[in-house]
Scaffold this motif. Sequence first.
Motif, PDB file in Angstrom:
ATOM      1  N   VAL A 167       0.947  -0.959  -0.008  1.00  0.00           N
ATOM      2  CA  VAL A 167       0.128   0.271  -0.268  1.00  0.00           C
ATOM      3  C   VAL A 167       1.088   1.420  -0.298  1.00  0.00           C
ATOM      4  O   VAL A 167       0.108   2.015   0.517  1.00  0.00           O
ATOM      5  CB  VAL A 167      -1.269  -0.083   1.476  1.00  0.00           C
ATOM      6  N   ALA A 168       2.225   0.650  -0.340  1.00  0.00           N
ATOM      7  CA  ALA A 168       2.696   2.486   0.147  1.00  0.00           C
ATOM      8  C   ALA A 168       2.546   3.465  -0.988  1.00  0.00           C
ATOM      9  O   ALA A 168       2.794   4.884  -0.828  1.00  0.00           O
ATOM     10  CB  ALA A 168       4.703   1.846  -0.883  1.00  0.00           C
ATOM     11  N   VAL A 169       2.456   3.111  -2.432  1.00  0.00           N
ATOM     12  CA  VAL A 169       1.848   3.727  -3.228  1.00  0.00           C
ATOM     13  C   VAL A 169       0.400   3.926  -3.584  1.00  0.00           C
ATOM     14  O   VAL A 169      -0.276   5.993  -3.077  1.00  0.00           O
ATOM     15  CB  VAL A 169       2.260   3.386  -4.976  1.00  0.00           C
ATOM     16  N   LYS A 170      -0.069   3.404  -2.796  1.00  0.00           N
ATOM     17  CA  LYS A 170      -1.840   3.369  -3.186  1.00  0.00           C
ATOM     18  C   LYS A 170      -2.423   4.179  -2.351  1.00  0.00           C
ATOM     19  O   LYS A 170      -3.405   4.880  -2.470  1.00  0.00           O
ATOM     20  CB  LYS A 170      -2.455   2.318  -3.075  1.00  0.00           C
ATOM     21  N   ASP A 171      -2.086   3.736  -0.558  1.00  0.00           N
ATOM     22  CA  ASP A 171      -2.542   4.499   0.923  1.00  0.00           C
ATOM     23  C   ASP A 171      -1.148   5.048   1.639  1.00  0.00           C
ATOM     24  O   ASP A 171      -0.746   3.869   1.989  1.00  0.00           O
ATOM     25  CB  ASP A 171      -3.223   3.564   0.903  1.00  0.00           C
ATOM     26  N   PRO A 172      -0.744   5.960   1.576  1.00  0.00           N
ATOM     27  CA  PRO A 172       0.271   6.214   2.455  1.00  0.00           C
ATOM     28  C   PRO A 172      -0.107   6.734   4.103  1.00  0.00           C
ATOM     29  O   PRO A 172       0.902   6.616   4.624  1.00  0.00           O
ATOM     30  CB  PRO A 172       0.671   7.936   0.954  1.00  0.00           C
ATOM     31  N   ALA A 207       0.420   3.127   4.903  1.00  0.00           N
ATOM     32  CA  ALA A 207       1.215   2.900   4.942  1.00  0.00           C
ATOM     33  C   ALA A 207       2.248   3.249   6.104  1.00  0.00           C
ATOM     34  O   ALA A 207       3.088   2.848   6.349  1.00  0.00           O
ATOM     35  CB  ALA A 207       2.032   3.293   3.382  1.00  0.00           C
ATOM     36  N   ALA A 208       2.043   4.644   6.789  1.00  0.00           N
ATOM     37  CA  ALA A 208       2.601   5.453   7.523  1.00  0.00           C
ATOM     38  C   ALA A 208       2.093   4.797   8.477  1.00  0.00           C
ATOM     39  O   ALA A 208       3.170   4.320  10.107  1.00  0.00           O
ATOM     40  CB  ALA A 208       2.681   6.871   7.298  1.00  0.00           C
ATOM     41  N   LYS A 209       1.126   4.335   8.679  1.00  0.00           N
ATOM     42  CA  LYS A 209       0.668   3.117   9.963  1.00  0.00           C
ATOM     43  C   LYS A 209       1.878   2.491   9.957  1.00  0.00           C
ATOM     44  O   LYS A 209       2.273   1.300  11.122  1.00  0.00           O
ATOM     45  CB  LYS A 209      -0.818   3.300   9.928  1.00  0.00           C
ATOM     46  N   ASN A 210       1.475   1.675   8.628  1.00  0.00           N
ATOM     47  CA  ASN A 210       2.140   0.424   9.199  1.00  0.00           C
ATOM     48  C   ASN A 210       3.838   0.202   9.624  1.00  0.00           C
ATOM     49  O   ASN A 210       4.115  -0.546  10.189  1.00  0.00           O
ATOM     50  CB  ASN A 210       2.064  -0.620   7.769  1.00  0.00           C
ATOM     51  N   ALA A 211       4.320   1.396   8.582  1.00  0.00           N
ATOM     52  CA  ALA A 211       5.038   1.514   8.869  1.00  0.00           C
ATOM     53  C   ALA A 211       5.899   2.093  10.573  1.00  0.00           C
ATOM     54  O   ALA A 211       6.912   1.386  11.417  1.00  0.00           O
ATOM     55  CB  ALA A 211       6.171   3.051   8.583  1.00  0.00           C
ATOM     56  N   ALA A 212       4.961   2.477  11.158  1.00  0.00           N
ATOM     57  CA  ALA A 212       5.415   2.806  13.047  1.00  0.00           C
ATOM     58  C   ALA A 212       5.376   1.624  13.244  1.00  0.00           C
ATOM     59  O   ALA A 212       5.484   1.549  14.712  1.00  0.00           O
ATOM     60  CB  ALA A 212       3.955   3.460  13.016  1.00  0.00           C
ATOM     61  N   LEU A 213       4.069   0.613  12.664  1.00  0.00           N
ATOM     62  CA  LEU A 213       3.933  -0.988  13.904  1.00  0.00           C
ATOM     63  C   LEU A 213       5.583  -1.345  13.460  1.00  0.00           C
ATOM     64  O   LEU A 213       5.262  -2.184  14.780  1.00  0.00           O
ATOM     65  CB  LEU A 213       2.670  -1.405  13.282  1.00  0.00           C
ATOM     66  N   VAL A 214       5.733  -1.448  12.620  1.00  0.00           N
ATOM     67  CA  VAL A 214       7.017  -2.136  12.127  1.00  0.00           C
ATOM     68  C   VAL A 214       7.643  -1.776  12.970  1.00  0.00           C
ATOM     69  O   VAL A 214       8.578  -1.850  13.433  1.00  0.00           O
ATOM     70  CB  VAL A 214       7.374  -1.544  10.959  1.00  0.00           C
TER      71      VAL A 214
END
Length: 428
Positions: A230-235, A238-245
């Motif tokens: 979702v990096a391109v479709k839903d920034p 993507a940011a939420k997932n990056a924070a979770l990682v």
Amino acid sequence: MTSTGEVEGRAGPPLWWARRREAVGDVVLGGVSAVECAWEGVPFAAEAGLPTAVGVVFGFAVGATLVLRRRWPIAVVLVGIAVSPAAMGFLLAVVGMYTLASSEVPRRITATLASMSLAATFVVMYLRTRGDVEADTTLVVVLSGFVAVALTVPPVLFGLYIGARRRLMESLQERADSLERELSLLADRAEERAEWARTEERTRIAREMHDVVAHRVSLMVVHAAALEAVAVKDPARAAKNAALVGDMGRQALTELREMLGVLRAAPKTAAPRAAEAAAAVPAVPLAAVALAGGPEDGPSLRELEALVGQSRAAGMAVEMLVHGEGAPYAAEVEQTAYRVVQEALTNCHKHAPGARVVVRLAHRDGEVAMQVENGPREGQTDGVGLPSGGNGLVGMRERVLGLGGVFVSGPTDAGGFKVSAVLPGDRG
């Protein structure tokens, strides 16, 4: 020595001596006795009307039998008694009685032969003294009795003392050898227990590392895959997932740091007493070894909601059901229950992505039960390439059985997989 005075382990004459000096001593004594008896054979031949050479040869042969005293002590004593009327064999009689008393011959035989020797000496002395001197009969009897006792009793008593002392030394040597064998056996057992404890500790550490790392890293991989998708479709997502990682990585590092801190701190208190404990404690229970050394502030059942929430955040459809009234349990029970659910959820991420998962927790009277069941995959959902070492189920089983619980796992009729465990609920 055998019942005839033979040294065990030696076969047949003339090799019946245990040491070379014994052989030399017996040969010297036999030579001296042979010379004595040969000298005494001269008057014996004259009294018996025999040629002097016959008396000398006879005396020499009689005295030489002393060489056989260690192998046939009874025969030597009988020879001494037999030639006592010929007034020969003083050394033969004394040394023969000593050897007989100090050997392993039964005491009744020693007493019988000693009595025979005493009587023979008394009779010979009485007859010779009465014929040689004109004295009172009482004096002759007393003198003959004194000589008979002096030639018989001291050698017998000294032989009995030497035999008892020899047997005592052999008994002490056997005890020392037995004690040495027992100490060696205890040392081997202590080494085996130490090696077993080290193996169990390595297994425990590997299990803890697997539980701590596998779950967190698995979630990180799942979030990273979602982030890539979702990096391109839903920034925003993507940011939420990056924070979770990032959160998952920090949590994994924190848990690893706590575990390494425990591993480094434990030897400071345990190592000085390791040898003492190994010698004092006869056995170490499996559960104690498997659970010892863990952090006291480890995960508990209260954190299961957060654990399930992390899986939900990673996109898994998880439902949690709690039955019964919860209460604090022993620390190892709560940690084991948490690790079982954690590893089961990790396996769902690895092997059943996209499947619905149900986590059940039941508080019963005297026990706590947990079950993680996933359904079949929905659609053609692909996994994220999580590796599997095959140690998850093994580690869960070891944890549960180490606490005396029951562990069952296997596929379901619906095409999913189920992990169930029941632990004795000792209240904390």
